[in-house]
Design an enzyme around this catalytic site. Structure first.
Site, mmCIF file in Angstrom:
data_model
loop_
_atom_site.group_PDB
_atom_site.id
_atom_site.type_symbol
_atom_site.label_atom_id
_atom_site.label_comp_id
_atom_site.label_asym_id
_atom_site.label_seq_id
_atom_site.Cartn_x
_atom_site.Cartn_y
_atom_site.Cartn_z
ATOM 1 N N CYS A 58 -8.711 4.511 -14.951
ATOM 2 C CA CYS A 58 -9.992 5.220 -14.817
ATOM 3 C C CYS A 58 -10.596 5.481 -16.193
ATOM 4 C CB CYS A 58 -9.797 6.545 -14.081
ATOM 5 S SG CYS A 58 -8.771 7.735 -14.984
ATOM 6 N N ASP B 292 5.409 -7.578 -0.457
ATOM 7 C CA ASP B 292 6.450 -7.089 -1.345
ATOM 8 C C ASP B 292 6.687 -5.618 -0.982
ATOM 9 O OD1 ASP B 292 8.131 -6.785 -3.711
ATOM 10 O OD2 ASP B 292 6.429 -5.713 -4.569
#
Length: 731
Positions: free
Chosen positions: A41, A441
């Site tokens: 961010c 996964d």
């Protein structure tokens, strides 16, 4: 209660080695590139840049959040290790990238070039159309010729510049005796411009410079929409190569380029550093983070005789490693080769537009040629025959066909972006619509990859206090999770003495005169419980077991349920132990799962599914998943994934939730349906317009207007994808 400073002896031992390695480094270039896999961010950008600029010798630091990379301009006295440690101090994991193997991308330059060409052609088109108004309004003779010559002065340079991408592509195809969509486009533009020059030179009533510019403008717009879907795609194989450690510290403290390291050499790997080579531990004991290569969520012990691989991270103690393979022979480099091979295979996929163009382009040329020959033979008027042939070329120009895919892809990409997904590949939606099998996964994908203490309430208060005191002195993920859970429950740590960390085993100390150990089951003499756990024994008392769970990623169960509801088979492949994999599979509702899968095993399993006719979607986040991601029909990774993993993926999940996966699959099917509808619109337009052009009822200008109308219709149909989403949201 007295405060006790707990430190790990191996770290103290490693400090001189690390210092020597830093001083022994070759003089660096002034540009250091670090990968930042955990940056996500704007706050991360400012935190990283501020911290790096504080370091002596650093002139500037610039974070690219899209690439999760920071470029540091520094003096040659600044070492990469020092910067990595500084970022680690504020909670950011970082790795050195070798700038020499990161190829410079041309995508940004290409995007700006296309926009510039669109601006030039659009500006010229509007000006020429203004001049054409005067001609349409009745200007004649010298006035009309003057306006035509002014139009030519504006149009010809603009066409020569703006239409270069089509000309270059067409010439490349013709040189090898092949046709593509840019051949009829280039021919239509050139003939429209050439016919206009002829008409202007002979004081003709009509010139078609505006038609040529309109063609160029609308086609470039479609080309830019297509570019936008590709602009963030780069070679994952190159990114994997960039993660290779460029230098190695030898056992005598000297530093060599990795290309100068040979089998049989001995290298020193200090705590916190990545292993630069494949080899065998000759001296030392530590723990290794193998999550990059195997997906194992917990560190593994390493001591004399342990086989290590390039790319693993040494956590706690210094190691001397005898080299068995380095550079191009290392496991990391072999993984990059696997990815490159898989990418090459996947790029053979032919999009719907390309398949349509293979049939469409020859048909357009034959129609235009037939119109010219027919009218020339029937009337003997070569000027009229040329006009009709040009009108036929323009009216059949594949603008709508060229917009059919990128317009839909852009609309669908915008819809999915708002849902938290970034589409990177131009053909990703088409391939996603064909998926019938989804492979997940586990660690970092279905789960958050961060263990959390599960049984604190069942632990006696005294044992909690002792365990918290021991865990405070360890960087092990389970110790960190134990300490965090105790602190959250306001546990007050006990007083311990003579605490020390034993690399690869755990941490021990004295409490009330008794020895206490926290660590592996075998080290403290406990029986393993068959799930993720750490163990503590105080003196001769019974062992205390601390069990941990890995929280599911938000939306994981919903994503699996949505995909299964759409009739897709769901499979879980993980490098973790069977017990951990079975637990997660049960929690999310996956029946088919495989544990202890190596990177090659995942890629082979995906390949086996593909060879049986399955269209596989692979969802993964680790370096160990990159080969499987590249081998899959289409691939998705979360934004928290490593840079190389995000690069190889066709789609990136921008948020922390997996919930948008189900919507993405549905949007892909809808997008493919819109693409086919656009082809139908283009075909219907041609079925009506081509007979009119062949019959001589359409001038080149009318043909250009009809072509533009079909292009706008195709674009509006594509926007229905976004409109449907807004309507659904309102409901």
């Amino acid at each position: 209660m007295s405060d006790v400073q707990i430190s790990a002896c191996p770290a103290c031992v490693a400090a001189p080695a690390a210092e020597d390695a830093a001083h022994a480094r070759d003089v660096r270039d002034a540009r250091i590139i670090l990968s930042l896999p955990t940056a996500h961010c704007a706050a991360c950008i400012s935190a990283v840049e501020r911290e790096l600029v504080k370091h002596e010798g650093v002139r500037a630091a610039r974070v690219n959040l899209t690439l999760k990379r920071v470029v540091v301009d520094a003096d040659d006295t600044v070492s990469t290790d020092a910067l990595i440690e500084r970022l680690k101090g504020i909670g950011y994991e970082s790795f050195e990238l070798d700038a020499s193997v990161i190829s410079s991308t041309e995508t940004d330059k290409r995007g700006r070039a296309i926009l510039t060409r669109i601006a030039v052609s659009g500006f010229a088109m509007m000006n020429v159309m203004l001049l054409s108004v005067a001609v349409w309004s009745g200007a004649s003779d010298a006035t009309r010729d003057m306006f035509h010559w002014i139009s030519a002065t504006i149009a010809l340079p603009a066409i020569a510049y703006a239409a270069q991408p089509f000309f270059a592509s067409a010439w490349s195809a013709l040189r090898v005796r092949r046709l593509n969509m840019d051949v009829p486009i280039s021919l239509a533009i050139l003939l429209a411009a050439g016919m206009s020059i002829y008409e202007t030179a002979h004081s003709g009533q009509h010139a078609y410079f505006d038609a040529a510019l309109s063609l160029t403008f609308f086609l470039l717009s479609g080309r830019y929409l297509d570019y936008r879907t590709r602009s963030v795609a780069r070679s994952a194989a190159e990114e994997l190569a960039a993660l290779e450690v460029p230098r190695a510290t030898m056992s005598d403290g000297t530093v060599r380029q990795i290309s100068d390291v040979a089998a049989g050499d001995v290298v020193r790997v200090v705590p916190g550093a990545r292993v630069p080579v494949d080899g065998i531990v000759e001296e030392g004991a530590s723990e290794l983070d193998r999550s990059l290569l195997t997906g194992e969520s917990l560190p593994v012990a390493a001591d004399v005789g342990t086989v290590v691989s390039a790319g693993e991270i040494n956590l706690t103690g210094p190691l001397l490693v005898k080299v068995t393979a380095a550079g191009e022979d290392s496991s990391l480099h072999r993984m990059a080769d696997l990815v490159a091979m898989a990418e090459t295979s996947r790029n053979r996929y032919t999009s719907l537009a390309d398949r349509a163009a293979q049939v469409y382009a020859p048909a357009v040329h034959l129609l235009a040629l037939a119109a010219f020959i027919g009218w020339a033979w029937a009337t003997g008027d070569f000027r009229l025959a040329t006009n009709i042939a040009v009108a036929t070329l323009i009216i059949t120009c594949p603008c709508a066909l060229g917009l059919a895919v990128p317009a839909v892809t852009t609309a669908a990409s915008g819809r999915l972006f708002r849902a938290g997904m970034l589409i990177k590949s131009a053909t990703a939606l088409e391939r996603l619509a064909e998926v019938d099998t989804v492979v997940f996964d586990k660690t970092g994908t279905l789960t958050e990859g961060a263990p959390e203490l599960a049984n604190l309430d069942a632990i006696a208060p005294r044992d909690r206090a002792v365990a918290m005191a021991l865990a405070a002195g360890s960087a092990h993920p389970l110790s960190a999770a134990l300490f965090a859970a105790c602190r959250a429950s306001d546990v007050v740590p006990a007083t311990v003495e003579n605490a020390r960390e034993v690399p690869g085993q755990g941490i021990e100390a004295q409490v009330d005169g008794a020895r206490v150990r926290l660590g592996r089951a075998a080290w403290i003499g406990a029986d393993p419980v068959g799930q993720t756990a750490t163990y503590m024994r105080v003196g001769d008392a019974e062992p205390v077991v601390f069990t941990f769970v890995d929280h599911l990623r938000d939306g994981a169960a919903q994503a699996v349920a949505d995909l299964k509801a759409q009739g897709k088979d769901v499979v879980l492949l993980s490098g973790d132990a069977p017990a951990a994999v079975a637990e997660i599979a049960a929690r999310v509702g996956i029946d088919a799962w495989e544990a202890e899968c190596l990177p090659e095993g995942k890629a082979l399993r995906v390949g086996e599914l593909s060879r049986t006719g399955r269209k596989v979607l692979m969802v993964g986040d680790g370096l160990n998943d990159t080969a499987a991601l590249a081998a899959a029909h289409v691939s998705i990774s979360p934004a928290s994934a490593l840079e190389a993993t995000r690069v190889v993926s066709d789609v990136v999940l921008l948020g922390g939730s997996l919930a948008p996966l189900g919507e993405a699959a549905q949007v892909a099917v809808a997008a493919t349906r819109r693409i086919k509808e656009n082809f139908a619109i283009a075909a219907g337009y041609n079925a009506i317009a081509i007979p009119l052009a062949l019959a001589g009822f359409a001038t080149p200008l009318a043909a250009a207007l009809a072509m533009s109308t079909s292009s706008i219709t195709v674009s509006l149909n594509a926007l229905r994808l976004r409109a449907r989403k807004k309507k659904g949201a309102a409901q």
